[in-house]
Design a protein around this motif. Structure first.
Motif: not given
Length: 440
Positions: A200-204, A230-240, A242-248
């Motif tokens: 999965m490639v995640c892009i704001e 969504p473009s929301r800082y810090p979307q790129g933080a790893e654990n954030v 993973v949760y926002n992209a996968t729900g895990r």
């Protein structure tokens, strides 16, 4: 409060993007007269120089050997002569060893630079180890180690971080726009040899052209999803992410691999792709130069080890620089010496004038709670600051200070402009060190 509820209630901050260089194609910076290669360009032990003063090196020649885990070999990006091996002392109090190489201008490629022979997982990981690759999103974690977790068989999703949520920086975006084939080749080869079924490639969503471009290239590949976030800082933080992209949810004290996810930066994936094709180790990278003091903001292809002073000479300065920041404005580090070289995990430099860096006055905390409401981990920076002031390790543990990512959101939203991010990072590091002492 559980980790899951922390993520669900996390808000982050709407930081200004200021991606002035996003639509500027990458240009090549001329080879500098001299490069400086610190032996600490990763999170682990210093590399050991394998050259001496007077030695000749070529592009791709090994310069520093990784002595043990959490290190990655360092290579020369120029052909020329080693003129010095000397210690340096950083403002943080840390010491390092640097190898200084004078370029001969020929850019002769070393005989050792050949595409690696990869046929299975073991040879793939061995090849990555020889590439000198570290996480190019800024962390500097050796890529070969990250690709070989002990529970590899449990991983079912490979997440590629293309969010680039820091203001100003646009190197990851340009990587996706200019080198998408390398990105996708790196993803496919990694997933093939590590036996990970999906990527999965995640892009704001503030990068619609990149989303459209990668979706067009992967429309016939069901194993790769391009996900808009969504473009929301810090979307790129790893654990954030993973949760926002996968729900895990990654539990406290664990890693993404513990929830079946492996994650790497998009530029790291492009570098894997290029190395597998060419055998050229990591000696160059894309680099954003921006800020109000810069005459010609741009994205440049830069030789690792180039001094910041040479970068400034190349782009030109429109104003007298007041502050120079390596990285983005939220998590970057201010520099005190323009002779400091660009190392492999640096993705940009920002140069600001006095007008661009005028700091607001710090006033007393008004207990508004904005820092807590905006923290992506729902921490309480004010309480952490108080516990740190009294060196209360037990209280810091209760406040989960170790979950601080150093993203800077708390300081950004604070109306009193308190140095909350700096204090939280100090508290996190202090707590980890004290807990480690007690375990030992």
């Amino acid at each position: 409060m559980t980790i899951a509820s922390r993520f669900r209630r996390a808000r982050g901050a709407a930081v200004p993007h200021r991606k002035n260089t996003a639509e500027l194609a990458t240009i090549d910076m001329p080879v500098p007269r001299e490069i400086v290669l610190p032996m600490q360009q990763h999170i682990g032990a210093l590399c050991e120089p394998v050259v001496k003063k007077g030695d000749h090196v070529d592009v791709g020649s090994l310069v520093g050997h990784a002595p043990r885990g959490l290190s990655a070999d360092i290579f020369s990006g120029v052909s020329g002569t080693v003129t010095a091996i000397k210690p340096v002392y950083y403002s943080s109090g840390k010491t390092d060893t640097t190898v200084v190489i004078e370029s001969d201008g020929a850019q002769t490629v070393a005989d050792t630079v050949v595409p690696p022979e990869v046929s299975d997982r073991a040879s793939f990981l061995a090849a990555i180890k020889k590439s000198g690759l570290v996480g190019l999103g800024g962390a500097g974690f050796p890529t070969d180690i990250k690709l070989a977790p002990p529970n590899l068989e449990e991983i079912d999703l490979y997440v590629v971080n293309g969010t680039e949520c820091e203001p100003y920086l646009s190197t990851d975006y340009r990587e996706m726009m200019e080198s998408a084939d390398d990105v996708l080749f790196g993803i496919r080869e990694t997933c093939k040899y590590l036996d990970i079924p999906n990527a999965m490639v995640c892009i704001e969503d503030n990068k619609p052209r990149a989303i459209e471009h990668l979706r067009a290239l992967t429309k016939d590949d069901p194993a790769i999803e391009v996900k808009s976030l969504p473009s929301r800082y810090p979307q790129g933080a790893e654990n954030v992410l993973v949760y926002n992209a996968t729900g895990r949810v990654v539990p406290r004290g664990q890693r993404q691999t513990d929830v079946g996810v492996m994650l790497n930066n998009v530029t790291t994936m492009a570098s894997i792709g290029r190395f597998l094709k060419t055998g050229m180790p990591l000696v160059k990278r894309r680099f954003t130069v921006s800020g109000d003091a810069v005459e010609r903001p741009c994205n440049v292809q830069i030789v690792i080890g180039t001094r910041l002073r040479d970068v400034m000479d190349f782009v030109g300065l429109a104003k007298e620089p007041r502050k120079v920041v390596l990285g983005g404005p939220m998590m970057g580090n201010a520099q005190i010496d323009l002779d400091y070289p660009v190392i492999r995990q640096n993705n940009g430099v920002l140069v600001f004038s006095k007008e661009g860096m005028e700091q607001p006055k710090t006033t007393p905390c008004i207990r508004c709670g904005r820092c807590t409401n905006s923290c992506p981990m729902r921490l309480s920076p004010v309480a952490i600051r108080k516990a740190y002031a009294t060196q209360d390790v037990k209280r810091l543990d209760e406040l989960m200070a170790d979950l601080c990512m150093g993203c800077g959101t708390c300081s950004f939203v604070c109306p009193a402009k308190q140095p909350l991010a700096q204090t939280s990072k100090l508290a996190r590091d202090f707590m980890r060190a004290e807990m480690a002492k007690r375990r030992n």
